[in-house]
Scaffold this motif. Structure first.
Motif, short mmCIF file in Angstrom:
data_model
loop_
_atom_site.label_atom_id
_atom_site.label_comp_id
_atom_site.label_asym_id
_atom_site.label_seq_id
_atom_site.Cartn_x
_atom_site.Cartn_y
_atom_site.Cartn_z
N LEU A 244 0.91 -1.10 -0.10
CA LEU A 244 0.04 0.07 0.05
C LEU A 244 1.02 1.28 0.11
CD1 LEU A 244 -2.68 -1.07 2.45
CD2 LEU A 244 -3.12 -0.07 0.27
N ALA A 245 1.96 1.33 0.85
CA ALA A 245 2.71 2.45 0.71
C ALA A 245 3.48 2.70 -0.42
CB ALA A 245 3.49 2.32 1.93
N MET A 246 3.95 1.69 -1.01
CA MET A 246 4.65 1.84 -2.32
C MET A 246 3.44 2.24 -3.41
SD MET A 246 7.38 -1.35 -2.66
CE MET A 246 8.19 -0.52 -3.89
N SER A 247 2.51 1.59 -3.44
CA SER A 247 1.37 1.89 -4.42
C SER A 247 0.85 3.44 -4.46
CB SER A 247 -0.12 1.19 -4.02
OG SER A 247 0.35 -0.27 -4.20
N PHE A 248 0.98 3.94 -3.16
CA PHE A 248 0.63 5.47 -3.05
C PHE A 248 1.82 6.59 -2.66
CE2 PHE A 248 -3.26 2.91 -2.26
CZ PHE A 248 -4.17 3.59 -3.32
N GLY A 249 2.80 5.99 -3.23
CA GLY A 249 3.94 7.21 -3.07
C GLY A 249 4.45 7.28 -1.75
N LEU A 250 4.23 6.27 -0.87
CA LEU A 250 4.37 6.84 0.61
C LEU A 250 5.73 6.03 1.11
CD1 LEU A 250 0.80 6.41 2.12
CD2 LEU A 250 1.89 8.76 1.62
N ALA A 251 6.35 5.57 0.33
CA ALA A 251 7.59 4.45 0.83
C ALA A 251 8.82 5.23 0.97
CB ALA A 251 8.00 3.44 -0.21
N GLU A 252 9.05 6.48 0.76
CA GLU A 252 10.04 7.41 0.96
C GLU A 252 9.78 8.05 2.34
OE1 GLU A 252 12.71 7.30 -0.85
OE2 GLU A 252 11.32 5.94 -1.86
N ASP A 253 8.63 8.17 2.90
CA ASP A 253 8.61 8.63 4.38
C ASP A 253 9.49 7.69 5.17
OD1 ASP A 253 7.24 8.61 6.96
OD2 ASP A 253 5.88 9.98 5.99
N ALA A 254 10.41 8.32 5.82
CA ALA A 254 11.05 7.55 6.67
C ALA A 254 10.38 6.90 8.12
CB ALA A 254 12.56 8.53 7.22
N GLY A 255 9.41 7.51 8.30
CA GLY A 255 8.92 6.93 9.47
C GLY A 255 7.87 5.83 8.92
N LEU A 256 7.04 5.97 8.09
CA LEU A 256 6.50 4.86 7.38
C LEU A 256 7.44 3.59 6.89
CD1 LEU A 256 3.67 6.58 5.25
CD2 LEU A 256 3.55 5.62 7.53
N ARG A 257 8.49 3.78 6.46
CA ARG A 257 9.39 2.81 6.03
C ARG A 257 9.92 1.97 7.29
NH1 ARG A 257 12.50 5.72 3.40
NH2 ARG A 257 14.27 6.28 5.14
N ARG A 258 10.23 2.62 8.30
CA ARG A 258 10.49 2.03 9.52
C ARG A 258 9.26 1.22 10.29
NH1 ARG A 258 15.22 4.90 13.05
NH2 ARG A 258 14.90 3.00 14.15
N LEU A 259 8.17 1.81 9.95
CA LEU A 259 7.05 1.30 10.40
C LEU A 259 6.72 -0.18 9.58
CD1 LEU A 259 4.50 0.90 12.41
CD2 LEU A 259 3.46 2.54 11.09
N GLY A 260 7.06 0.13 8.41
CA GLY A 260 7.02 -0.96 7.41
C GLY A 260 7.86 -2.10 7.67
N GLU A 261 9.21 -1.88 8.20
CA GLU A 261 9.90 -2.98 8.47
C GLU A 261 9.61 -3.87 9.76
OE1 GLU A 261 13.48 -0.71 8.97
OE2 GLU A 261 13.89 -0.55 6.98
#
Length: 320
Positions: A244-261
């Protein structure tokens, strides 16, 4: 033939601090001992730069050290060097531990089982990190652990999606996904809760969530997530939150990236994340507080993920 780094070191016995520090550093590189004070490591090993730094640290500590880069004199010596890095015994021990975990699965509680699964995944990663030549034992251990993970999901999370293989993830416009109905499996666990939070906070300003007992009966107009055949589900090793994050261009948000991990590790394993155990415990507590109301569960979980996202974003912004 391979190139090999050979470090010779003469460490003082007193004071012991330098000797202990160097010994621990050598162990972390995965090097082998040819004899006392003589260590060998493949020159192409990811940890090879560490060995060069260890040589420098020894010299700076006032001791003697020399680094040589050599090749074996013949095939027999090459085989001897390679044998020093055979991790088959470690993989065999791991395979036995996986076998015992599988036997215990029928009677084990979910929290204990998932903790065991994470521990086994960490053990596999630790072995792989210092397995410089790979081989059948490494592949067999990885396959065995994946088989166990699938058994765990089938028991505790029926309907957990399999990973789809696609050519890239389509980039979508958030403006086209407003006021939508979003459907997923009922009694959501971390990936589904985090995905619903992401949808509500970053994608759809007025979402409606449907919690399905049977995903096959999802309304045709609903946007499904985190089940087989859903619009947004596991893809190429990524969990639904990451997709979802990648689909909507959110993957570059550092907080969301770490949350995704973090979500990835709790949901399917992988690289360990420090916060995982605590977050898993909190989510289980929220599930216990809201056993029959998934809307209330999501509302409570949103406060948790709001706080977690803010904290992870702050950590990511700190200078290294």
């Amino acid at each position: 033939m391979n190139s090999w780094l050979v470090l010779t070191a003469s460490l003082p016995t007193s004071p012991s601090g330098l000797r202990v520090r160097i010994w621990r550093s050598l162990k972390a590189t995965g090097c082998a001992t040819l004899r006392d004070g003589v260590y060998i490591l493949p020159a192409q090993a990811p940890t090879a730069p560490w060995l060069w730094r260890i040589e420098q640290a020894i010299r700076e500590g006032g001791a003697e050290a020399h680094m040589l880069e050599v090749k074996a004199r013949d095939a027999a010596q090459e085989a001897q060097f390679l044998a020093l890095f055979d991790r088959a015994e470690q993989y065999a021990d791991l395979a036995q531990a996986i076998k015992e975990a599988r036997k215990a699965l029928a009677r084990a509680a979910e929290p204990d089982t998932r903790k065991t699964l994470r521990t086994l995944a960490q053990q596999l990663q630790s072995i792989q990190a210092l397995d410089f030549f790979g081989g059948k034992a490494a592949a067999a251990a990885a396959d065995s652990l994946e088989a166990l993970r699938l058994e765990v999901e089938r028991r505790f999370s029926p309907g957990e999606p399999a990973t789809a293989q696609v050519r890239g993830i389509e980039r979508l416009r958030r403006e086209d996904f407003q006021g939508c109905s979003w459907a997923t499996r009922q009694r959501p666990w971390v990936d589904r809760l985090a995905s619903a939070w992401l949808i509500q906070r970053f994608i759809d300003q007025a979402p409606r969530f449907l919690w399905l007992k049977d995903p096959a009966k999802a309304p045709k107009r609903a946007l499904g997530f985190d089940f087989d055949g859903a619009r947004f589900t596991h893809v190429d090793g990524k969990v639904s939150f990451e997709v979802l994050a990648m689909s909507f261009g959110l993957a570059e948000d550092a907080g969301l990236r770490r949350l995704g991990e973090l979500v990835h590790y709790i949901d399917v394993g992988g690289s360990p994340v420090d916060e995982a155990v605590g977050i898993e415990t909190l989510v289980r507590g929220l599930q216990a507080q809201h056993p029959d109301d998934d809307d209330a569960l999501l509302a409570a979980a949103c406060s948790l993920f709001d706080t977690l996202y803010t904290g992870l974003a702050a950590l990511a912004s700190r200078p290294s």
